[in-house]
Write an enzyme that holds these catalytic residues in place. Structure first.
Site, short mmCIF file in Angstrom:
data_model
loop_
_atom_site.label_atom_id
_atom_site.label_comp_id
_atom_site.label_asym_id
_atom_site.label_seq_id
_atom_site.Cartn_x
_atom_site.Cartn_y
_atom_site.Cartn_z
N CYS A 1 0.82 -1.21 0.00
CA CYS A 1 0.00 0.00 0.00
C CYS A 1 0.86 1.26 0.00
CB CYS A 1 -0.92 0.00 1.23
SG CYS A 1 -2.06 1.41 1.26
N CYS B 1 -0.04 5.90 7.66
CA CYS B 1 -1.40 5.48 7.99
C CYS B 1 -1.41 4.52 9.17
CB CYS B 1 -2.05 4.81 6.77
SG CYS B 1 -3.72 4.19 7.08
N CYS C 1 -2.47 0.06 9.30
CA CYS C 1 -1.59 -1.12 9.27
C CYS C 1 -0.26 -0.78 9.91
CB CYS C 1 -1.34 -1.57 7.83
SG CYS C 1 -2.79 -2.19 6.97
N CYS D 1 -6.67 1.04 -0.31
CA CYS D 1 -6.61 0.27 0.92
C CYS D 1 -6.60 -1.21 0.56
CB CYS D 1 -7.79 0.58 1.85
SG CYS D 1 -7.67 -0.24 3.46
N GLN E 1 -18.25 -8.56 13.62
CA GLN E 1 -16.92 -9.11 13.45
C GLN E 1 -16.33 -8.52 12.17
OE1 GLN E 1 -15.26 -10.69 15.63
NE2 GLN E 1 -16.87 -11.34 17.06
N TYR F 1 -22.44 -10.82 26.54
CA TYR F 1 -21.98 -9.75 25.63
C TYR F 1 -22.33 -10.17 24.20
CZ TYR F 1 -19.15 -9.09 29.85
OH TYR F 1 -18.74 -8.98 31.16
N GLU G 1 -27.09 -8.90 26.56
CA GLU G 1 -26.41 -7.77 25.93
C GLU G 1 -26.83 -6.48 26.62
OE1 GLU G 1 -24.41 -5.04 24.11
OE2 GLU G 1 -23.98 -7.17 23.73
N ASP H 1 -17.98 -12.96 24.98
CA ASP H 1 -17.22 -12.19 23.99
C ASP H 1 -17.19 -10.75 24.47
OD1 ASP H 1 -16.00 -11.11 21.79
OD2 ASP H 1 -17.59 -11.59 20.36
N CYS I 1 -10.55 -10.17 22.40
CA CYS I 1 -9.94 -9.26 21.41
C CYS I 1 -8.77 -8.50 22.01
CB CYS I 1 -10.99 -8.29 20.86
SG CYS I 1 -11.72 -7.20 22.11
#
Length: 410
Positions: free
Chosen positions: A62, A68, A71, A147, A247, A278, A298, A342, A368
């Protein structure tokens, strides 16, 4: 001003910067490289030159790579990069007290597959609007022309969206835009530093009609709608609220679902009860319903309502509950054959504390954040849990972020 120094990169840091002795964190470097860098504040270094490149160094695809912030690791070969992603989960579980946890190879999402973009907006001096990600380790916007992580449909939207936003009176200087690519196309949520005018709403409606966009929201208010919005989750059509959490990629979502289902007991009664904590809009709830009756909890009201509407009173029973302020207690957890959670980035310390006190035998944790996973995993280890399986899932290609699915049993 510090003078440049020659140094060797010893490891890759959790944020995607190479680590030299000091420690000195130097972006865009790789383990084993000899580099020249200028030391800066807070242990950060500025790369001046790569003197001896790693054999794993590759050409970034890229033109925006470097400034940027989307990444950090396009310069690393895929095999070495995937190995590092797996090692992050190995290290996280080791810190939690599971040094011998069985960790699978990392699933790496393909290029140009991310279906969610969270862009910054900035009005330029000539009145035009720049759209892009913010720079790495900074706040300046990097206007996007290409991108290699986003779906092509999202990249193709950049020009028309910038043109439409130019005339928006509510965008004075700065704003944000979240675009989710759904089954029905782009779903847009704007936030601007000024209120929308009636003229703005007409402009957005015209843009939606021109581009075939079913819905544009401003904050949590629908500003223009010309059709229904929908995404299919395990065969169930869900109408998500504006800017809903999804996701990041369909491929990553499928890998997470497969790992979660594989972590359930091989034999469950048809009416076995499963808890999905969650739950969001039901990404895991609906696949789990193929294995049992799911109570989905939730805290976000729009997401919980979308999940409840989609479930239709079937094998998924949606409940709105803020698990940070009101975690499920041990007595409430008792009926479940497995607890799936999650949690958000900071983890689920209060809920995990209740799980640890309960009689729950199986916990499937979708993480995550390796740091939060280490903390919550340590609490489960202290309560007698061990790791049965662990799957690293790299949904955020070329970034330091890592998702994982870990099955804890006792």
């Amino acid at each position: 001003m510090a003078e440049p120094v020659e140094t060797t990169i010893e490891a890759m840091g959790a944020g995607g910067d190479g680590i030299a002795p000091g420690p000195l964190f130097i972006p865009w470097t790789l383990p084993g490289e000899r580099v020249r860098a200028t030391p800066g504040a807070k242990g950060r270094g500025r790369l001046e030159e790569v003197l001896a490149p790693s054999p794993d160094r590759v050409a970034p695809p890229c033109a925006h790579f470097g400034p940027c912030g989307g990444c950090a690791l396009q310069h690393w070969s895929l095999d070495a990069y995937a190995g590092w992603k797996r090692s992050r989960l190995v290290e996280a579980l080791s810190r939690a007290g599971f040094p011998d946890a069985p960790v699978a190879p990392a699933f790496v999402t393909p290029r140009n597959s991310r279906r969610r973009a969270d862009w910054g907006l900035e009005r330029q001096s000539d009145g035009s609007v720049a759209i892009g990600f913010h720079e790495r380790h900074g706040t300046a916007l990097v206007p996007m022309r290409e991108c290699h992580i986003l779906r092509p449909e999202l990249v193709a939207l950049l020009g028309p969206l910038a043109a439409a936003l130019r005339g928006l009176e509510g965008l004075r200087r700065l704003g944000t835009v979240v675009v989710n690519w759904l089954d029905t196309g782009a779903d847009i949520r704007l936030d601007t530093d000024g209120p929308l005018t009636e003229g703005d709403r007409r402009r957005l409606a015209a843009f939606a009609a021109e581009q075939g966009i079913p819905r544009i929201a401003w904050r949590n208010e629908v500003a223009a709608q010309r059709g229904a919005v929908a995404i299919t989750l395990a065969g169930v059509s869900v109408a998500p609220p504006p800017g809903a959490f999804l996701q990041a990629t369909p491929e990553g979502e499928a890998a997470i679902i497969a790992a979660v289902l594989a972590a359930l007991p091989a034999k469950l009664p048809p009416r076995a009860r499963l808890a999905d904590l969650y739950a969001g809009i039901g990404t895991l709830s609906f696949p789990l319903a193929s294995r049992g009756v799911v109570d989905a909890f939730e805290g976000d009201t729009p997401a919980a309502e979308a999940l409840k509407r989609a479930s239709g009173g079937g094998r998924v029973r949606a409940q709105r509950r803020d698990l940070v302020r009101q975690p499920l207690l041990p007595a409430e957890l008792k009926p479940y054959a497995a607890v799936v959670l999650d949690p958000p980035f900071n983890g689920a310390a209060d809920q995990v504390a209740q799980i640890a006190r309960s009689t729950t035998k199986r916990v499937i944790y979708v993480s995550c954040n390796p740091t939060a996973l280490s903390r919550d995993g340590a609490a489960l280890r202290a309560a007698g849990f061990r790791v049965e399986s662990a799957v690293p899932v790299d949904q955020f290609l070329w970034s330091p972020h890592l998702e994982s699915v870990v099955a804890f049993i006792r």
